[in-house]
Design a protein around this motif. Structure first.
Motif, PDB file in Angstrom:
ATOM      1  N   VAL A 113       0.889  -1.163   0.000  1.00  0.00           N
ATOM      2  CA  VAL A 113       0.000   0.000   0.000  1.00  0.00           C
ATOM      3  C   VAL A 113       0.928   1.214   0.000  1.00  0.00           C
ATOM      4  O   VAL A 113       1.854   1.290   0.804  1.00  0.00           O
ATOM      5  N   VAL A 114       0.667   2.136  -0.915  1.00  0.00           N
ATOM      6  CA  VAL A 114       1.532   3.304  -1.065  1.00  0.00           C
ATOM      7  C   VAL A 114       0.749   4.574  -0.747  1.00  0.00           C
ATOM      8  O   VAL A 114      -0.359   4.763  -1.239  1.00  0.00           O
ATOM      9  N   TRP A 115       1.333   5.430   0.090  1.00  0.00           N
ATOM     10  CA  TRP A 115       0.813   6.770   0.329  1.00  0.00           C
ATOM     11  C   TRP A 115       1.764   7.731  -0.348  1.00  0.00           C
ATOM     12  O   TRP A 115       2.965   7.751  -0.033  1.00  0.00           O
ATOM     13  N   LYS A 116       1.251   8.545  -1.275  1.00  0.00           N
ATOM     14  CA  LYS A 116       2.112   9.458  -1.999  1.00  0.00           C
ATOM     15  C   LYS A 116       1.349  10.719  -2.389  1.00  0.00           C
ATOM     16  O   LYS A 116       0.149  10.824  -2.144  1.00  0.00           O
ATOM     17  N   LYS A 117       2.071  11.648  -2.982  1.00  0.00           N
ATOM     18  CA  LYS A 117       1.497  12.907  -3.468  1.00  0.00           C
ATOM     19  C   LYS A 117       0.706  13.630  -2.376  1.00  0.00           C
ATOM     20  O   LYS A 117      -0.449  14.013  -2.559  1.00  0.00           O
ATOM     21  N   PHE A 118       1.360  13.814  -1.239  1.00  0.00           N
ATOM     22  CA  PHE A 118       0.752  14.539  -0.123  1.00  0.00           C
ATOM     23  C   PHE A 118       0.532  15.988  -0.515  1.00  0.00           C
ATOM     24  O   PHE A 118       1.259  16.545  -1.332  1.00  0.00           O
ATOM     25  N   GLU A 119      -0.482  16.588   0.091  1.00  0.00           N
ATOM     26  CA  GLU A 119      -0.703  18.014  -0.124  1.00  0.00           C
ATOM     27  C   GLU A 119      -1.619  18.598   0.932  1.00  0.00           C
ATOM     28  O   GLU A 119      -2.423  17.913   1.549  1.00  0.00           O
ATOM     29  N   GLN A 120      -1.440  19.886   1.122  1.00  0.00           N
ATOM     30  CA  GLN A 120      -2.352  20.728   1.888  1.00  0.00           C
ATOM     31  C   GLN A 120      -3.116  21.491   0.800  1.00  0.00           C
ATOM     32  O   GLN A 120      -2.525  22.323   0.108  1.00  0.00           O
ATOM     33  N   PRO A 121      -4.397  21.182   0.580  1.00  0.00           N
ATOM     34  CA  PRO A 121      -5.099  21.760  -0.573  1.00  0.00           C
ATOM     35  C   PRO A 121      -5.160  23.285  -0.580  1.00  0.00           C
ATOM     36  O   PRO A 121      -5.291  23.888  -1.644  1.00  0.00           O
ATOM     37  N   TYR A 122      -5.029  23.920   0.576  1.00  0.00           N
ATOM     38  CA  TYR A 122      -5.069  25.379   0.617  1.00  0.00           C
ATOM     39  C   TYR A 122      -3.706  25.998   0.376  1.00  0.00           C
ATOM     40  O   TYR A 122      -3.561  27.221   0.428  1.00  0.00           O
ATOM     41  N   ARG A 123      -2.725  25.142   0.079  1.00  0.00           N
ATOM     42  CA  ARG A 123      -1.398  25.638  -0.281  1.00  0.00           C
ATOM     43  C   ARG A 123      -0.942  25.040  -1.616  1.00  0.00           C
ATOM     44  O   ARG A 123       0.230  24.849  -1.873  1.00  0.00           O
ATOM     45  N   ARG A 124      -1.924  24.751  -2.477  1.00  0.00           N
ATOM     46  CA  ARG A 124      -1.613  24.293  -3.833  1.00  0.00           C
ATOM     47  C   ARG A 124      -0.999  25.442  -4.624  1.00  0.00           C
ATOM     48  O   ARG A 124      -1.221  26.614  -4.313  1.00  0.00           O
ATOM     49  N   LYS A 125      -0.275  25.079  -5.674  1.00  0.00           N
ATOM     50  CA  LYS A 125       0.368  26.075  -6.535  1.00  0.00           C
ATOM     51  C   LYS A 125      -0.625  27.105  -7.056  1.00  0.00           C
ATOM     52  O   LYS A 125      -0.333  28.299  -7.110  1.00  0.00           O
TER      53      LYS A 125
END
Length: 172
Positions: A113-125
């Motif tokens: 099981v892989v967890w990847k591409k983490f993000e804080q959606p309110y700090r997207r580019k």
């Protein structure tokens, strides 16, 4: 291979409604996911002059998950699902998922099981401005868990929860 642990905790103080509710604490390689996120986010939060935003998360309330098995396999479609990403942590100020979530893509493969591409959606580019910066999580993960260890840990937490938590959550 990384290791994961799901623990039930009670921390009703931060939730906006102050309702007592067990929550799912997540530990990766023996470390709190909140602490790991804080380490990655701190330089970005410092650049904004908002150091308290780094790692400002709470654990997911179990009674808000309609299926923890599905949720932590990345297949639950609910208020915690963001365009092929899964909410792993909630806002640390109010406990509301959509307010300040930590997201990741969960991929379940035959043996891992892989967890990847983490993000804080309110700090997207796309939200970057002179005041708010893009927070880059490229060095956060990916975490690769042995599928058997991952599912055993998840089943143990669900089993413990089934003794104390009232549905609507579903078991594996």
């Amino acid at each position: 291979m990384d290791t994961i642990e799901f623990k039930l905790v009670k921390d009703s103080e931060i939730y906006a409604d102050k309702a007592p509710s067990p929550a799912v604490a997540i530990f990766v390689n023996g470390r709190s996911l909140i602490d790991l996120a804080r380490e990655i986010e701190l330089p970005f939060a410092e650049a904004e002059g908002r150091t308290t935003d780094a790692g400002n998360y709470a654990w997911l309330r179990l009674n808000w998950l309609h299926g923890p098995w599905e949720h932590f396999h990345g297949t639950a479609e609910s208020e915690f699902y963001y365009r092929a990403k899964t909410n792993l942590l909630e806002c640390g100020d109010c406990g509301v998922s959509g307010c300040w979530p930590l997201l990741a893509r969960i991929e379940v493969k035959k043996t891992i099981v892989v967890w990847k591409k983490f993000e804080q959606p309110y700090r997207r580019k796309k939200y970057a401005s002179s005041r708010v910066k893009h927070w880059n999580y490229d060095i956060f993960g990916p975490f690769r868990f042995d599928r058997e260890q991952y599912e055993t840990a998840l089943k143990a937490m669900i089993g413990e929860a089934s003794k104390t938590v009232t549905p609507p959550f579903a078991s594996a």
